[in-house]
Design a protein around this motif. Structure first.
Motif, short mmCIF file in Angstrom:
data_model
loop_
_atom_site.label_atom_id
_atom_site.label_comp_id
_atom_site.label_asym_id
_atom_site.label_seq_id
_atom_site.Cartn_x
_atom_site.Cartn_y
_atom_site.Cartn_z
N ASP A 2 46.98 66.28 50.73
CA ASP A 2 47.30 65.70 48.59
C ASP A 2 46.84 66.12 47.56
N ALA A 3 47.86 67.50 47.55
CA ALA A 3 47.74 68.06 46.62
C ALA A 3 49.31 67.65 45.45
N TRP A 4 50.08 67.45 45.82
CA TRP A 4 51.59 66.41 45.36
C TRP A 4 50.86 64.66 44.65
N ARG A 5 49.59 64.51 44.92
CA ARG A 5 49.23 62.94 44.29
C ARG A 5 48.99 62.93 42.90
N LEU A 6 48.33 64.27 42.57
CA LEU A 6 47.89 64.26 41.19
C LEU A 6 49.22 64.27 40.01
N PRO A 7 49.82 65.06 40.48
CA PRO A 7 51.46 64.92 39.60
C PRO A 7 52.35 63.35 39.64
#
Length: 267
Positions: A135-140
Motif C-alpha cells: 500500500d505504499a502508493w496510497r499515501l502519495p
C-alpha cells in the motif's frame, strides 16, 4: 496486518470498444492514445459516480479498467446491458493485487506480460498476479487528491465533489454520455456545495464513514492512511464547514473527531 486494496480490473475489447467507452464514460476516451491511461468514470443519469477508474488503452481496440473502488464483476454485468449490437466484449478479470513500482511518467502504461504498470510520476501503480501487494502508493495518491470510492459511496457523489474535472475524468466538450447534462450544468452554473480535501484526523476513521456535526451530515470519508506523523484522509466536506477550517483551527465533529485541512481542490 494491513488490508491491501485488491486490483479489481476488467477489459473492454473489440472493434467498437472505443466508441462504446467514449459514449458511456465521462472522459474524452477517443483522444486517449495507445500506451496511455486517464482517469474516467461511469455516471448514472442523475450524474452521480457509479464507478471511478483508471482507464488504460493497452491496444487500439483493447482497454483495461482499474477500479478505484467497487467490484469488477458487478460493473461488467452492468455495462453489458448497454452493449446491444456493438462488436465488443466486457470481461471481468480474476482478482489481482496492487503494488508500488518505480517512477514512470504520468499517464504512461507499461505492459510487460507479467504486470501492467500505470505511471503516476513519482511512482507507478503495478497490477500484479502475486498474492502479496503493498500500500505504499496510497499515501502519495491520497495527498495528490486521487479519490478512492468505498462501497457505501458508490452512486452517491457528484463528480464535482470528487474534483474529477481537475483530473480530466469528466469532459464538458464532448457528446452525450450518462449524466452529461448534470456535469455541464455544474460546470457552467456552479452551485455544488461539497468538495474534496486532504485532512489530518485526530483519531481513527474508516473509509465510507459519514462526517456529522450537531447531527447534520456534512461530509464523508473516502480513504484513510496512517503515517508516522498521524492519520491522513481524503474527505468530501460541505463548503461552509471547510471554510471554517481554513482559519488554521482544527474543526471538531460529532464523536469528538477533529480534522485539520492540509489541501483542498476545486471541482
Amino acid at each position: 496486518m494491513p488490508t491491501h486494496h485488491p486490483a479489481e480490473t476488467l477489459l473492454i475489447e473489440g472493434p467498437d470498444a472505443t466508441a462504446f467507452a467514449h459514449a458511456q464514460f465521462s472522459s474524452a476516451v477517443s483522444s486517449l492514445a495507445t500506451g496511455q491511461w486517464q482517469f474516467s468514470a461511469w455516471l448514472d443519469p442523475q450524474g452521480r459516480v457509479r464507478a471511478l477508474f483508471q482507464l488504460a488503452r493497452l491496444a487500439d481496440e483493447r482497454y483495461l479498467l482499474l477500479l478505484r473502488g467497487g467490484i469488477a464483476t458487478t460493473l461488467a454485468d452492468a455495462l453489458r446491458r448497454f452493449v446491444f449490437r456493438s462488436k465488443l466484449g466486457v470481461t471481468a478479470l480474476p482478482p489481482r493485487m496492487l503494488a508500488t513500482g518505480p517512477a514512470l511518467p504520468l499517464h504512461t502504461v507499461v505492459d510487460d506480460g507479467e504486470a501492467v504498470s500505470l505511471g503516476c510520476d513519482t511512482h507507478s501503480l503495478r497490477i500484479i498476479a502475486s498474492a502479496v501487494g503493498d500500500d505504499a502508493w496510497r499515501l502519495p495518491q491520497l495527498r495528490a487528491g486521487w479519490p478512492w470510492l468505498p462501497t457505501p459511496l458508490l452512486g452517491e457523489l457528484l463528480p464535482s465533489a470528487l474534483s474529477l474535472q481537475r483530473l480530466h475524468a469528466v469532459a464538458v466538450d464532448k457528446g452525450c454520455y450518462p449524466g452529461q447534462e448534470i456535469v455541464a450544468r455544474l460546470h457552467f452554473r456552479g452551485g455544488h456545495k461539497r468538495h474534496l480535501h486532504c485532512v489530518r484526523l485526530s483519531q481513527a476513521a474508516s473509509a465510507g464513514d459519514t462526517l456529522r456535526r450537531d447531527g447534520r451530515d456534512v461530509g464523508c470519508v473516502l480513504d484513510v492512511v496512517t503515517t508516522g506523523d498521524g492519520i491522513e484522509a481524503l474527505v468530501v466536506l460541505s463548503d461552509d464547514v471547510a471554510a471554517q477550517a481554513t482559519t488554521g483551527h482544527a474543526q471538531t465533529f460529532d464523536d469528538d473527531l477533529a480534522i485539520e485541512i492540509l489541501a483542498s481542490w476545486p471541482a
